[in-house]
Design a protein around this motif. Sequence first.
Motif, short mmCIF file in Angstrom:
data_model
loop_
_atom_site.label_atom_id
_atom_site.label_comp_id
_atom_site.label_asym_id
_atom_site.label_seq_id
_atom_site.Cartn_x
_atom_site.Cartn_y
_atom_site.Cartn_z
N SER A 156 0.88 -14.84 19.89
CA SER A 156 0.77 -13.45 18.89
C SER A 156 0.92 -12.03 19.49
O SER A 156 1.84 -11.10 19.55
CB SER A 156 0.58 -13.66 17.43
OG SER A 156 0.99 -15.36 17.15
N LEU A 157 -0.33 -12.04 19.87
CA LEU A 157 -0.77 -10.51 20.85
C LEU A 157 0.55 -10.72 21.57
O LEU A 157 1.13 -9.17 22.18
CB LEU A 157 -2.23 -11.10 21.28
CG LEU A 157 -3.00 -9.82 21.13
CD1 LEU A 157 -2.51 -8.48 20.01
CD2 LEU A 157 -3.80 -9.39 21.62
N ALA A 183 3.74 -11.80 22.42
CA ALA A 183 4.67 -10.32 22.12
C ALA A 183 4.69 -8.80 20.73
O ALA A 183 5.29 -8.38 21.37
CB ALA A 183 5.43 -11.26 20.43
N LEU A 184 3.46 -9.03 20.72
CA LEU A 184 3.04 -7.10 19.78
C LEU A 184 2.95 -6.45 20.86
O LEU A 184 3.51 -5.83 21.13
CB LEU A 184 2.05 -8.06 18.69
CG LEU A 184 1.70 -5.89 17.98
CD1 LEU A 184 2.66 -5.59 17.42
CD2 LEU A 184 0.80 -6.24 17.53
N GLN A 242 6.38 -6.09 22.59
CA GLN A 242 7.14 -5.11 21.70
C GLN A 242 6.68 -3.91 22.01
O GLN A 242 8.08 -2.96 22.32
CB GLN A 242 6.81 -5.48 20.29
CG GLN A 242 7.93 -5.28 18.96
CD GLN A 242 7.34 -5.56 17.63
OE1 GLN A 242 7.32 -6.70 17.37
NE2 GLN A 242 8.01 -4.15 16.53
N VAL A 256 -1.94 -17.68 12.73
CA VAL A 256 -1.66 -15.85 13.10
C VAL A 256 -0.13 -15.65 14.16
O VAL A 256 -0.11 -16.18 15.21
CB VAL A 256 -2.91 -14.53 13.90
CG1 VAL A 256 -1.81 -13.25 13.02
CG2 VAL A 256 -4.06 -14.14 12.59
N THR A 257 0.49 -15.54 12.73
CA THR A 257 2.20 -15.78 13.58
C THR A 257 2.12 -14.88 13.98
O THR A 257 1.89 -13.26 14.26
CB THR A 257 2.77 -16.41 12.53
OG1 THR A 257 3.30 -15.13 11.82
CG2 THR A 257 2.82 -17.37 12.35
N SER A 258 3.78 -14.26 14.82
CA SER A 258 3.94 -12.55 15.54
C SER A 258 4.11 -12.28 14.35
O SER A 258 3.74 -10.80 14.60
CB SER A 258 4.99 -13.30 16.92
OG SER A 258 6.05 -14.18 15.98
N THR A 259 5.07 -12.60 13.89
CA THR A 259 4.70 -11.79 12.63
C THR A 259 4.59 -11.18 11.75
O THR A 259 3.90 -10.49 11.51
CB THR A 259 6.05 -13.06 11.45
OG1 THR A 259 7.02 -13.30 12.05
CG2 THR A 259 6.57 -11.88 10.26
N LEU A 291 0.84 -11.07 12.72
CA LEU A 291 -0.20 -10.07 13.43
C LEU A 291 0.85 -8.56 13.71
O LEU A 291 0.57 -7.64 13.47
CB LEU A 291 0.46 -10.54 15.04
CG LEU A 291 -0.78 -10.11 15.67
CD1 LEU A 291 -3.01 -10.48 15.49
CD2 LEU A 291 -1.09 -10.23 17.34
N GLU A 292 2.33 -8.89 13.51
CA GLU A 292 2.45 -7.04 13.45
C GLU A 292 2.23 -6.59 12.26
O GLU A 292 2.69 -5.25 12.07
CB GLU A 292 4.37 -7.55 13.09
CG GLU A 292 4.95 -6.77 13.66
CD GLU A 292 6.81 -6.91 13.77
OE1 GLU A 292 7.11 -8.09 14.34
OE2 GLU A 292 7.38 -6.50 12.92
#
Lengths: 445, 567
Positions: free
Chosen positions: A234-235, A237-238, A241, B85-88, B90-91
Motif C-alpha cells: 500500500s505504501l 502505491a501511495l 501516486q 492497511v489497504t492502499s485506500t 493508507l491514502e
Amino acid sequence: MIIKRQTTRRRILRGMLGGSAVTVGLPLLNIFLNNHGTALANGTDLPLCFGTYFFGLGLTPGQWEPKVVGPNYEMPFELKALQPFQKKVNVYSGLKCYLDGHSNVVHTSGVQVTINGGIPRTRNETDSSIDAIIGDVIGTRTRFRSLEVSSAGTPQSYSRRAGGTANPAETSPAALYTRIFGPEFVDPNSADFKPDPHVMARKSALSGVTEQRQALESELGADDKARLDQYFTSLRALEQQLELALQKPLPMASCSTPAKGEDATLGTVVDDVLANNTLFSRMLAHALACGQTQVFNSLVSQAASNVRKSGSADTHHVLTHEEGADLSVGFQAGVSWFNRQNIEGLASLVKELDSIREGDRTLLDRTLVYVTTDTGLAKIHSLENMPQLTIGGANGRVKTGIHVHTLGDPATRVGLTVQHAMGVAVDSWGSESNATSKVISEVLA
Amino acid sequence: MLKWFRYGACGLATALLVADATGAALAASEPKSTGGNLVVRRLSADQYKATLISIFGQDIDMGGRFEPDQRESGLLAVGASRVSVTSTGLERYEAAARAIAAQVVDEKHRGTLIPCTPANARAADDACASAFLSNVGKLLYRRTLTPEELAVQVRTAHNAAETVKSFHEGLAITLSTMLTSPQFLFYRERSEPDPANKGALRLTAASKASRLSFLLWNAGPDKELIAAAESGGLDTPKGIARQVERMMASPRFETGVRAFFSDMLQLDNFAALTKDAMIYPKFTIDVARDAREQTLRTAVDHLIVRNGDYRDLFTTPHTFLTPILGTVYEVPVAPIDELDSAAEGWQPFSYAEGDPRAGFLAQASFVALHSHPGRSSPTLRGKALREILFCQTVPDPPANVDFTLVQDTKHATYRTARARVEAHLLNPMCAGCHKLIDPMGLGLENFDSSGAFRTTENGVKIDASGEINGKKFDGAAGLAKAVHDSPQTASCLVNRVFAYSVGRPLAKGETEFVQYLESGFAADGYRLPALLKRLATSEAFYRVAPPEMKKAELPTQIASQTQESAK
C-alpha cells in the motif's frame, strides 16, 4: 480598472461548473488519436479498463436468461434496462458454484467463487479478488490502483489481495469526487505543468519509511509478516501516486471533470441508493477517461441486500424469504422489482461509460465490466444458475452481444475468460471443483 | 463454567447448555499460565485519535477517515490483530495525518506545541526539529527513539524544509510521515526471557507499557509510563501495581472502560443502523447517537462511579437521558435550556421500581440495535443475548429453508412476532437453534424496533414471557433478572475482558488463569475495576508462550472461537 485575465480551458470549465450541475465535455483533440480514434497517435491502444459491478440476491430464474443462445438475443424481463446496450452485453447462464463439502455460508460462498475463484479453507487463505489480479496486469501506472465505491451505505467491497484486508469502499460520491478531482487532480490535458515541491518532499519522506522495512519485518510470524507486506504494498502505491503527480501526465483526449453533484442520503432506501450509484458511475467513467485509474469496483447492494423502499418494513433480503409467488406471473413480484432496480443501477453505469466518446468508439469499448451476485434463486440461497454478465468490448478483445448457456459448468469460467481478455497469463483459475481451464471461447476475439 | 456449545449443532448442544453454578472458591494464588502468542495490532480509529489528543490536545480536529475495523471472536480488539492497511486505507491515513500535522504547526498552535522557534522560518533547523521530534516521536512510537531513528527523522525534516522552503511545513511533512508509519499504526509486542522463571518468556517493558495503556486508556502510554518502562519500573510487581493504580485513578480510565464496552456490546454498529423513517419517525440520527452514549454513560456511572456489581447493569433503574431519548422512551426529560450546558442535555434518570424499561437490555442500544429496520426481532435479540452477553456462537441458518411464514407481519393468523417465530419450531431444521434463541428474545417484545415501549402488536396484546436455559420468566424485567442471575453473564465478561486486553482469543494454557479471574470476579462482588486491577497486576497478563508451543498448542481461529464460546 480593467483586469485582464488569461482565458484558459480550465477557467472556462470552472466558470461553467461553478454551482451548476452540468457536465461539460472537452472538445475531442484528434491530434492525440489515430485516424480511427481508437488508439493514441503513437500507435498504442488507449488503455484497457476493467470494472466489477456487484448486486445482492441474484435474479429470478426464468426472468433473466435470454431465450436464444448466441447473438441477437432479446433482453429478458429483469435485464430490460440494458436493452439500449444489448450489442455490448454478454449474458452467461446455467453456471454454478461448487461447494465441495464446504458448508454453504449463505450469501458469502457465491461471492467467494465468482470473485476469488473458490471457497477458502481458512480466512487467511482467501485468494486475490479478480480485480486485483487484473489490476496487477493492466493498471499499475495510474494514480489509483483501483477505486471502490458502495452505493449501499456501508463501506463494503469484495476487492482484496490474497490473505489481506478488503479495500474499503467510498460511500459518499462527494468524498470520491474530492479524492479524484479535488486539489490534487492534475488535468492530463493542461498545457502548463509544474511539479509541486510539497509532493516532492512528501514522497521523499515516505521513502524513508520503506527503508525501514527489513528491520520491521524481522522476527515476525508468517501471518504478521504478510500483514506488514500488505502495508508496504500500500505504501508503494501511495509513493507511486505521488511520483505520478510529479510527472506531466499523458494527454487523455476524452478527459473532463464531471459536475460534483449532491450526495443523496447515505443509506438503504432504494431511491437514494440508485441516485448515489448514478453519481458514482459518472465519476468512475470520468476517472477512467482521465487516466486516474484503470480498475474500479462498484457495489450497488451488498450480498443479502438490505435495500428497501421508504416506509416499508421489508428489505429486499426479507422479501426473498417471505414473499409468496405472485400466481399471475409465477414468481416473487416484489423481489423481482428489487432485482430490476439493481439492473437499473448497472444500466446507468453502462450509460455513463458509453457516453464518453473517443473517436468513433466509446470508453465502454475499451472497458470490460464483470457483473456478479451472491446467489441464484435467493429464496433458497441457491448457488445454481448464477447470473453473470460482461459488458464492453475490452479494446476489441471480447465479442459482445452474445448469450452463452453452459449447464452446470463452474461459474469461474467467466472469470477465467475475463482474465484472458485482460491479458492475464493464466491457464486456469479457481480451486477444487471450481477450478477451470476452459475459457468461453465464443466470446474471445 | 459452561460446557461445550457445539458450533453447528444446536440441537445436541441444548442438553449441554447447563451452567455449573457452584463456582469454585478463589484460589489463594494465581495459577501458572503458558501465555499466548505475541500479536501485532493495528491501531483503531479511536486509539489513533485518543493518542493524538493526549499528545496535542483537544483543540486539534481529528476528523478524517480511517480504515474500517473488523470484528473477530466478538471483538474489534481481536480483529485488530488480523487486519492490515489497504492502499485506500493508507491514502486515508496519510490524508488524516497531513490535516493533523498542518494544525500542529500552524500559527495558532506552534507556540504551545513546538518547544522552540527556528533560527530562520524559511530554512531547516535541526536542533529545533530534533527537540520536537524526539519528544513527539517517543509518544508515537511508545518508546524512546534510538539515536539512529531520531537522526532519520531530523534528516527528513531537514530535507523537507529545504525543499518547501519552510521549517514548519517541513516539520509537518515529517510528522505526518511518522503518523503514517507502521511503527505508529501498528503496535507490535516483543518478548524477553523472564529472569524469575527459567525458560519462560514475558513481554518486554515497552510492550508491557503498551498493553497496559491500551487496556486502561485505549491510547498509547504517556511519558510517565514510558519512563517507568525504560527505568525498570515495570520489571517488578510492585512497580506495575504503582502504575496500574495511577492509571486507574486518572480520568482517562473512563475512556478505556467506554472503549471496552463499545467493543463488547458492538456499539460501533450504530454507525450503520437505520430505522425506517415512516414507521419510526422519532428514530433519527440524533437518537442513535444518544442511545449509544446513554449506554456508555450508564456503564461508566454504574461500574466506575458507583463501583457497582456488573450483573446489576441489567437491572439498574439508574440511567442518563436526553430530551430526544425521552421522546423515544416516553419519559419526561427537561428540555436542554433548563439544564446545565456542560451536561449537553444529559440528565440522570431513575425508573420506578418494577418498570420494564429499567436495565441495559431495555435500552435502544440493545433492542433497537438488534432489530430489523421496520420491525422487532426476537431472533436477532436472542442471538445477540447469546453471542454478545453469553459469549456463545449461534450458527448461520441452513440453506433451502422457506421462511415465508416467519416474516409475514400481515399474515391473518400470525399477528405477533411470537406467533411468527413459533413457526420456526414447526420445522425441525430450524427448531434446534431457534428454541435456544427465540424464547430469550421474546422477553423483549414489549419494545419495538426503535426501542419504544408497547403493549400490543397489530391489535393483539403482547405476551412477553420467555425461557432462558430452561427457566421461565416474564417480560423484560424477568429477562433482566434471568440474565443477571445467569453464571454465563459474569463468565463471558471476564473472557471478553481478557481477549480484549491481549488482542486474541485465550490460548489453551491460559484457561486456568481465566477461571481464576472468574472466581476472583465473583469474590470481588463482580466489580469491574477490581477485575481489571487483578488482570493488569497478574503475572499471566505479561506471560508469552515460548515459540515452540505456538503451532502445537494454540488453537486455530475457528477452534479458538468455539473454545471461547464454550467458556
